[in-house]
Design an enzyme around this catalytic site. Structure first.
Site, mmCIF file in Angstrom:
data_model
loop_
_atom_site.group_PDB
_atom_site.id
_atom_site.type_symbol
_atom_site.label_atom_id
_atom_site.label_comp_id
_atom_site.label_asym_id
_atom_site.label_seq_id
_atom_site.Cartn_x
_atom_site.Cartn_y
_atom_site.Cartn_z
ATOM 1 C CG ASP A 74 5.651 7.599 -7.710
ATOM 2 O OD1 ASP A 74 6.828 7.147 -7.877
ATOM 3 O OD2 ASP A 74 5.377 8.457 -8.467
ATOM 4 C CG HIS A 219 1.084 4.432 -7.882
ATOM 5 N ND1 HIS A 219 0.795 4.357 -9.505
ATOM 6 C CD2 HIS A 219 1.239 5.603 -7.594
ATOM 7 C CE1 HIS A 219 0.972 5.669 -9.790
ATOM 8 N NE2 HIS A 219 1.265 6.459 -8.779
#
Ligand SMILES: [Zn+2]
Length: 255
Positions: A74, A219
């Site tokens: 993400d 991430h």
């Protein structure tokens, strides 16, 4: 389903309590437990995406394939995404990237490489606002559609996948998503790679439950996450895991 049952029980409790209160059999205070229960449940539903409280959320495969993992990244693309892509390439692994519109504008070439390398791209809103949980339906819709437009212009694809920033869902976000018709993708293996400092702790956290919880949230925004990925890929290769992008992961559901 369970949401309807819980809401039904709460409403039934409120009606019975109200009836008894009106008939002077109970004091008003009896409404309080039901109210508190409902507020608690609502808040839990907002923050825990796995509940699918407001909108159906994909957070597991109903037909899990053995040793198949869906890594998801993400908040990119960022310069760290290039290192992530190099590692994935080295291990012939595929993954999924939930990109922020503003980041796509900033790093269009990295976005193009994500797609060219065979990974899946999903929508993660235009600006990932901290106030996401407080936006109106129209504002949420704008955040989603603006990111969609950038993905379309830049990559000539339409992504059906959306991951809510912070994993937050609420009635406004759910309504917006029903209108934009995205499939909401959650996770069931949260690495906490933006919170935990120690790379080995993060790796162990992911690895110990990867069999049962194969949708991993990472991430592509820090060197720490890149290091965790390097260790994880090495281990998963040794264990003969297959790392697939979301399209493949979800297609396997239907078999
Ligand atoms: Zn995010």
């Amino acid at each position: 389903m369970w949401r309807k049952i819980v809401v039904g029980i709460t409403v039934a409790y409120a009606i019975i309590a109200l009836y008894l209160i009106v008939n002077n059999s109970l004091s008003l205070a009896w409404l309080l437990p039901g109210l508190l229960f409902f507020i608690g449940l609502f808040s839990w539903g907002v923050f825990d995406i796995r509940l699918g409280f407001f909108i159906p959320v994909v957070f597991k495969s109903p037909n899990p394939q053995p040793r198949t993992v869906a890594l998801t990244f993400d908040d990119g693309p960022t310069p760290y995404t290039l290192e992530v892509l190099d590692l994935l390439q080295q291990y012939q692994a595929k993954a999924t990237f939930f990109c922020i519109g503003q980041q796509l504008e900033q790093y269009p070439d990295i976005a193009k490489r994500i797609l060219a390398d065979g990974h899946t791209i999903g929508n993660h809103s235009y600006s990932h606002p901290n106030s996401m949980g407080f936006l109106s339906t129209a504002q949420v819709k704008e955040e989603i559609q603006k990111c969609d437009q950038i993905i379309e212009q830049l990559l000539q694809i339409k992504s059906p996948f959306y991951r809510p920033p912070f994993g937050i869902t609420n009635p406004h976000i759910a309504k917006a998503l029903r209108q934009t018709k995205h499939r909401v993708i959650g996770w069931n293996n949260r690495s906490l790679d933006t919170v935990i400092q120690d790379e080995n702790t993060i790796f162990k956290r992911i690895y110990k439950r990867i069999d049962r919880q194969p949708i991993v949230l990472l991430h592509d925004t820090s060197n720490r996450s890149v290091q965790v990925l390097a260790t994880l890929l090495k281990q998963l290769q040794q264990d003969n895991y297959k790392l697939v992008n979301l399209v493949e992961f979800l297609n396997e559901e239907k078999q």
